[in-house]
Design a protein around this motif. Structure first.
Motif, short mmCIF file in Angstrom:
data_model
loop_
_atom_site.label_atom_id
_atom_site.label_comp_id
_atom_site.label_asym_id
_atom_site.label_seq_id
_atom_site.Cartn_x
_atom_site.Cartn_y
_atom_site.Cartn_z
N ARG A 34 0.84 -1.21 0.00
CA ARG A 34 0.00 0.00 0.00
C ARG A 34 0.86 1.25 0.00
NH1 ARG A 34 -2.81 -3.53 3.26
NH2 ARG A 34 -2.01 -2.66 5.21
N TYR A 35 1.93 1.24 0.79
CA TYR A 35 2.83 2.40 0.84
C TYR A 35 3.51 2.59 -0.52
CZ TYR A 35 5.67 5.83 3.38
OH TYR A 35 6.24 6.99 3.83
N ALA A 36 3.93 1.49 -1.12
CA ALA A 36 4.56 1.56 -2.45
C ALA A 36 3.57 2.13 -3.46
CB ALA A 36 5.04 0.18 -2.89
N ASN A 37 2.33 1.67 -3.42
CA ASN A 37 1.32 2.19 -4.34
C ASN A 37 1.08 3.68 -4.13
OD1 ASN A 37 0.61 0.07 -6.10
ND2 ASN A 37 -0.53 -0.92 -4.45
N ASP A 38 1.11 4.13 -2.88
CA ASP A 38 0.96 5.57 -2.61
C ASP A 38 2.10 6.36 -3.23
OD1 ASP A 38 -1.40 5.21 -1.20
OD2 ASP A 38 -0.44 5.35 0.78
N LEU A 39 3.34 5.85 -3.09
CA LEU A 39 4.49 6.53 -3.69
C LEU A 39 4.38 6.55 -5.21
CD1 LEU A 39 7.35 5.09 -1.44
CD2 LEU A 39 6.45 7.43 -1.43
N ILE A 40 3.90 5.47 -5.79
CA ILE A 40 3.71 5.40 -7.25
C ILE A 40 2.61 6.35 -7.69
CG2 ILE A 40 2.96 3.89 -9.13
CD1 ILE A 40 4.44 1.58 -7.55
N ASN A 41 1.48 6.31 -7.01
CA ASN A 41 0.33 7.15 -7.38
C ASN A 41 0.61 8.64 -7.20
OD1 ASN A 41 -1.19 4.92 -8.11
ND2 ASN A 41 -2.09 4.69 -6.07
N ASN A 42 1.54 8.98 -6.31
CA ASN A 42 1.90 10.38 -6.10
C ASN A 42 3.11 10.79 -6.92
OD1 ASN A 42 -0.03 11.46 -4.11
ND2 ASN A 42 0.70 9.75 -2.88
N ASP A 43 3.47 9.96 -7.90
CA ASP A 43 4.57 10.25 -8.83
C ASP A 43 5.90 10.53 -8.13
OD1 ASP A 43 3.00 9.90 -11.15
OD2 ASP A 43 2.18 11.92 -10.89
N ILE A 44 6.15 9.82 -7.05
CA ILE A 44 7.44 9.93 -6.36
C ILE A 44 8.38 8.84 -6.88
CG2 ILE A 44 8.59 9.76 -4.12
CD1 ILE A 44 5.98 11.03 -2.94
N ILE A 45 7.83 7.65 -7.10
CA ILE A 45 8.57 6.52 -7.66
C ILE A 45 7.72 5.95 -8.80
CG2 ILE A 45 9.50 4.21 -7.20
CD1 ILE A 45 9.81 4.97 -4.30
N ASP A 46 8.36 5.49 -9.87
CA ASP A 46 7.57 4.86 -10.93
C ASP A 46 7.40 3.37 -10.65
OD1 ASP A 46 9.83 3.49 -11.90
OD2 ASP A 46 10.04 4.76 -13.67
N LYS A 47 6.63 2.69 -11.48
CA LYS A 47 6.30 1.28 -11.25
C LYS A 47 7.50 0.36 -11.35
CE LYS A 47 1.53 1.65 -12.62
NZ LYS A 47 0.43 1.14 -13.45
N LYS A 48 8.61 0.87 -11.90
CA LYS A 48 9.83 0.07 -11.99
C LYS A 48 10.80 0.39 -10.85
CE LYS A 48 9.59 -0.61 -16.93
NZ LYS A 48 10.28 -0.44 -18.22
N GLY A 49 10.45 1.35 -10.00
CA GLY A 49 11.28 1.70 -8.85
C GLY A 49 12.17 2.90 -9.04
N LYS A 50 12.06 3.57 -10.18
CA LYS A 50 12.88 4.76 -10.42
C LYS A 50 12.32 5.94 -9.63
CE LYS A 50 14.49 7.93 -13.96
NZ LYS A 50 14.32 8.39 -15.33
N ILE A 51 13.20 6.64 -8.91
CA ILE A 51 12.79 7.82 -8.14
C ILE A 51 12.60 8.98 -9.11
CG2 ILE A 51 13.45 9.45 -6.34
CD1 ILE A 51 15.10 7.13 -5.09
N LEU A 52 11.41 9.58 -9.08
CA LEU A 52 11.06 10.62 -10.05
C LEU A 52 11.28 12.04 -9.55
CD1 LEU A 52 7.72 8.99 -11.27
CD2 LEU A 52 9.98 8.87 -12.37
N LYS A 53 11.18 12.25 -8.27
CA LYS A 53 11.29 13.61 -7.72
C LYS A 53 12.72 13.89 -7.29
CE LYS A 53 6.64 14.44 -7.03
NZ LYS A 53 5.78 15.51 -6.76
N ASP A 54 13.26 15.00 -7.76
CA ASP A 54 14.65 15.36 -7.48
C ASP A 54 14.97 15.46 -5.99
OD1 ASP A 54 15.40 15.39 -10.14
OD2 ASP A 54 15.05 17.55 -10.36
N GLU A 55 14.01 15.91 -5.20
CA GLU A 55 14.29 16.09 -3.77
C GLU A 55 14.52 14.78 -3.03
OE1 GLU A 55 9.71 16.80 -4.02
OE2 GLU A 55 11.43 17.15 -5.29
N TYR A 56 14.21 13.66 -3.67
CA TYR A 56 14.40 12.35 -3.05
C TYR A 56 15.57 11.57 -3.63
CZ TYR A 56 9.78 13.41 -1.29
OH TYR A 56 8.72 14.02 -0.69
N LYS A 57 16.26 12.16 -4.60
CA LYS A 57 17.37 11.46 -5.24
C LYS A 57 18.65 11.60 -4.45
CE LYS A 57 15.51 11.67 -9.85
NZ LYS A 57 15.66 12.14 -11.20
#
Length: 72
Positions: A49-72
């Motif tokens: 559920r937590y992973a899905n929240d991160l995916i749905n909020n465009d923080i991580i994509d479905k393959k695990g890539k971090i999308l937001k610069d502030e988390y890289k």
């Protein structure tokens, strides 16, 4: 923790997540690793559920890539 999550320190990260001692960046790193390896879908339901929240909020994509610069 500020280390790269890997199979050798994964338990430390999971324990830190569960006891609330991880930073937001560490949590995103942990879930990025868990999604990339597919392990997140084999853990307790809250992890998925937590992973899905991160995916749905465009923080991580479905393959695990971090999308937001502030988390890289």
């Amino acid at each position: 923790m500020n280390k790269v999550v890997n199979k050798n320190n994964l338990v430390d990260y999971i324990m830190g997540f569960e006891d609330g001692s991880l930073t937001t960046v560490d949590i995103v790193d942990l879930f990025s690793y868990l999604i990339k390896t597919g392990q997140v879908w084999h853990l307790q339901g809250m992890y998925g559920r937590y992973a899905n929240d991160l995916i749905n909020n465009d923080i991580i994509d479905k393959k695990g890539k971090i999308l937001k610069d502030e988390y890289k």
